[in-house]
Design a protein around this motif. Structure first.
Motif, mmCIF file in Angstrom:
data_model
loop_
_atom_site.group_PDB
_atom_site.id
_atom_site.type_symbol
_atom_site.label_atom_id
_atom_site.label_comp_id
_atom_site.label_asym_id
_atom_site.label_seq_id
_atom_site.Cartn_x
_atom_site.Cartn_y
_atom_site.Cartn_z
ATOM 1 N N ASP A 172 -2.261 -12.239 1.665
ATOM 2 C CA ASP A 172 -2.069 -11.641 3.082
ATOM 3 C C ASP A 172 -0.604 -10.986 3.155
ATOM 4 O O ASP A 172 -0.002 -10.478 2.038
ATOM 5 C CB ASP A 172 -2.055 -13.112 3.884
ATOM 6 C CG ASP A 172 -0.962 -13.902 3.586
ATOM 7 O OD1 ASP A 172 -0.015 -13.633 2.989
ATOM 8 O OD2 ASP A 172 -1.115 -15.080 3.976
ATOM 9 N N ARG A 221 -8.469 -1.166 -1.650
ATOM 10 C CA ARG A 221 -7.048 -1.844 -1.229
ATOM 11 C C ARG A 221 -6.580 -0.752 -0.388
ATOM 12 O O ARG A 221 -6.071 0.395 -0.835
ATOM 13 C CB ARG A 221 -6.203 -1.846 -2.491
ATOM 14 C CG ARG A 221 -4.746 -2.334 -2.427
ATOM 15 C CD ARG A 221 -4.012 -2.351 -3.424
ATOM 16 N NE ARG A 221 -4.301 -3.646 -4.250
ATOM 17 C CZ ARG A 221 -3.970 -3.805 -5.343
ATOM 18 N NH1 ARG A 221 -2.930 -3.170 -6.294
ATOM 19 N NH2 ARG A 221 -4.324 -5.030 -6.156
ATOM 20 N N GLY A 222 -6.375 -0.935 1.053
ATOM 21 C CA GLY A 222 -5.873 -0.241 1.826
ATOM 22 C C GLY A 222 -6.697 1.073 2.066
ATOM 23 O O GLY A 222 -7.908 1.207 2.093
ATOM 24 N N SER A 242 -8.736 -5.473 0.150
ATOM 25 C CA SER A 242 -9.350 -5.700 1.501
ATOM 26 C C SER A 242 -10.765 -5.916 1.346
ATOM 27 O O SER A 242 -11.184 -6.909 2.222
ATOM 28 C CB SER A 242 -9.047 -4.439 2.200
ATOM 29 O OG SER A 242 -9.506 -3.249 1.505
ATOM 30 N N ASP A 243 -11.356 -5.452 0.273
ATOM 31 C CA ASP A 243 -12.847 -5.916 0.300
ATOM 32 C C ASP A 243 -13.391 -5.463 -1.125
ATOM 33 O O ASP A 243 -12.696 -4.424 -1.706
ATOM 34 C CB ASP A 243 -13.595 -5.099 1.139
ATOM 35 C CG ASP A 243 -15.074 -5.817 1.424
ATOM 36 O OD1 ASP A 243 -15.359 -6.799 0.802
ATOM 37 O OD2 ASP A 243 -15.667 -5.361 2.470
ATOM 38 N N ARG A 254 -9.906 -10.534 -3.087
ATOM 39 C CA ARG A 254 -8.960 -10.859 -2.197
ATOM 40 C C ARG A 254 -7.561 -11.476 -2.386
ATOM 41 O O ARG A 254 -6.393 -11.312 -2.005
ATOM 42 C CB ARG A 254 -9.821 -11.663 -1.091
ATOM 43 C CG ARG A 254 -10.708 -10.744 -0.219
ATOM 44 C CD ARG A 254 -11.874 -11.628 0.444
ATOM 45 N NE ARG A 254 -12.789 -10.833 1.182
ATOM 46 C CZ ARG A 254 -13.731 -11.082 1.771
ATOM 47 N NH1 ARG A 254 -14.158 -12.404 1.596
ATOM 48 N NH2 ARG A 254 -14.659 -10.532 2.293
ATOM 49 N N TYR A 305 0.666 -1.316 0.003
ATOM 50 C CA TYR A 305 0.004 -0.017 0.175
ATOM 51 C C TYR A 305 0.732 1.171 -0.126
ATOM 52 O O TYR A 305 0.484 2.283 -0.817
ATOM 53 C CB TYR A 305 -0.833 0.114 1.253
ATOM 54 C CG TYR A 305 -1.818 -1.287 1.536
ATOM 55 C CD1 TYR A 305 -2.359 -1.819 -0.022
ATOM 56 C CD2 TYR A 305 -2.225 -1.661 2.685
ATOM 57 C CE1 TYR A 305 -3.407 -2.844 0.077
ATOM 58 C CE2 TYR A 305 -3.157 -2.909 2.741
ATOM 59 C CZ TYR A 305 -3.637 -3.350 1.376
ATOM 60 O OH TYR A 305 -4.574 -4.314 1.486
#
Length: 434
Positions: free
Chosen positions: A106, A71-72, A54-55, A49, A5
């Protein structure tokens, strides 16, 4: 992932733009293949993901997606629309299986690994988009004819009527495929294909009647010849979306399905009016119980198999769906013969389909929808729906209301059975907001 990020936040989020486009493209391809919104969203989340997001939040209708990829500290919102609305079970299987097999990224996932995954995803989508249909038009049309012939028997037609239905449905579906390849308006296509199938059926049946080969032309038989136009996928996925409180997807699918049915019914009504016919239900078969039971099993299996093949399902998936539908539909008919009201029998049949599909699909590594929808399409009261439109246009409101209510409540009952089975086996389906 924080390092990723921090590095990307100093630059234009080119990686996020490219990844979000790939995620949205995945969703639109699933939509164009007929997948329900629940699976569209879950597949987009799984791919997002895996690409380090992140979502992913998505709003889905039958042909549009509005998605926001996070993303972040960065996010990107994108709106996309599918060029076509159709059904392609093979594509649903390919994309959904691919997305579900991906490992989420991750803190240990390097930027290089995410870039590689993105390249792989784009290459996979290119290959899936370029993959042709599994079956040529003539075979697809033959499967439609077999399915409609099975419907003709279940609608109490005899051998002569079934033969006329086979020819009418084949030519109707073949003309439909040719028109869809030319990207003609789907409502016009449904009207023309319905007219072709019903005219061919009535011409053949009337010719045999004049030749003295049959005592009647089985006036309700021409409805069976156009049942390949029943929008089973949109109807069932609409009901499932609504049961999951996804109103934007459910209502848009339902509106599309109704427009297709009304367009086809209008052409059937026009043809029957010119012929001076009314779609009166035929008397039941006079067969010994064991023979009736055996023929119902066979007709149910052939009908489900034919529709699964129309939906471009792999052959093994079509065979498994035929087995599930054969059990459920025959059980429905037996329950109705025993005196259970139509909607109650439809609920138990939908429950049987849902339970069997939820047990079988994970073991075969195939999406549930590719089994459950063909298995319940045989239960959709297309004949009642077309009769409702006929009597509505004829000014007989009471008959139209009776057949219309019957059709609506049977569809609802089947969907409730499927939903109940789904909630027993899928926790994410039971808990709203997942």
């Amino acid at each position: 992932m924080d390092a990723v990020y921090s590095q990307e936040s100093k630059l234009e989020p080119i990686g996020l733009i490219r990844a979000s486009r790939t995620v949205v493209r995945t969703g639109t391809m699933l939509l164009a293949a007929g997948s329900g919104s629940y699976r569209v969203k879950s597949s987009m989340k799984a791919l997002g993901r895996a690409l380090g997001m992140s979502d992913v939040h998505a709003q889905v209708t039958i042909n549009e997606i509005t998605a926001t990829c996070h993303r972040g500290p960065m996010y990107r919102t994108e709106v996309a629309q599918t060029a076509t609305i159709g059904v392609n079970s093979d594509r649903i299987k390919l994309i959904q299986t691919y997305c579900e097999a991906l490992e989420p990224a991750d803190e240990t996932t390097s930027p290089e690994e995410i870039a590689r995954r993105l390249d792989d995803a784009e290459a996979f989508l290119d290959a899936a988009e370029a993959k042709p249909h599994l079956y040529p038009d003539w075979l697809n049309s033959l499967c439609a004819a077999i399915a409609c012939g099975a419907f003709a028997f279940l609608n109490n037609g005899g051998p002569v009527e079934i033969g006329a239905v086979l020819i009418g449905a084949f030519l109707g579906q073949y003309s439909r495929r040719l028109m869809l390849h030319r990207h003609l308006n789907q409502l016009a296509v449904a009207m023309i294909a319905g007219a072709v199938a019903s005219i061919v059926y009535l011409g053949l049946a009337h010719g045999m009647y004049l030749a003295g080969l049959v005592e009647s032309i089985h006036e309700s038989g021409y409805i069976s010849a156009v049942l390949f136009l029943v929008p089973g996928f949109p109807l069932i996925t609409a009901a499932l979306d609504l049961s999951h409180l996804d109103f934007s997807a459910g209502m848009s699918r339902l509106a599309y399905a109704l427009m297709i049915m009304i367009s086809a019914a209008l052409s059937v009504w026009a043809v029957s009016t010119l012929w001076g016919l009314t779609p009166i239900p035929q008397e039941k078969h006079e067969l010994v119980p064991w023979a009736l039971f055996a023929f119902r099993l066979l007709a149910s299996a052939l009908g489900v198999w034919g529709f699964a093949m129309i939906f471009n399902s792999p052959f093994i998936v079509a065979v498994v769906a035929a087995g599930v539908g054969m059990i459920a539909n025959t059980a429905r008919l037996v329950l109705m013969d025993a005196g259970l009201f139509t909607q109650g029998a439809a609920f138990f049949a939908g429950l049987i389909v849902g339970v069997l599909c939820n047990l079988i699909a994970p073991r075969l590594d195939i999406p549930r929808i590719t089994l459950s929808v063909p298995a319940v399409v045989i239960m959709i009261p297309g004949a009642a729906g077309y009769r409702a439109i006929y009597y509505l246009n004829a000014g007989d409101t009471l008959q139209a209301l009776a057949y219309g209510v019957e059709a609506v409540f049977v569809v609802i009952a089947v969907a409730v059975g499927l939903t109940f089975a789904r909630t027993l086996t899928d926790r994410n389906w039971l808990v709203t907001g997942k």
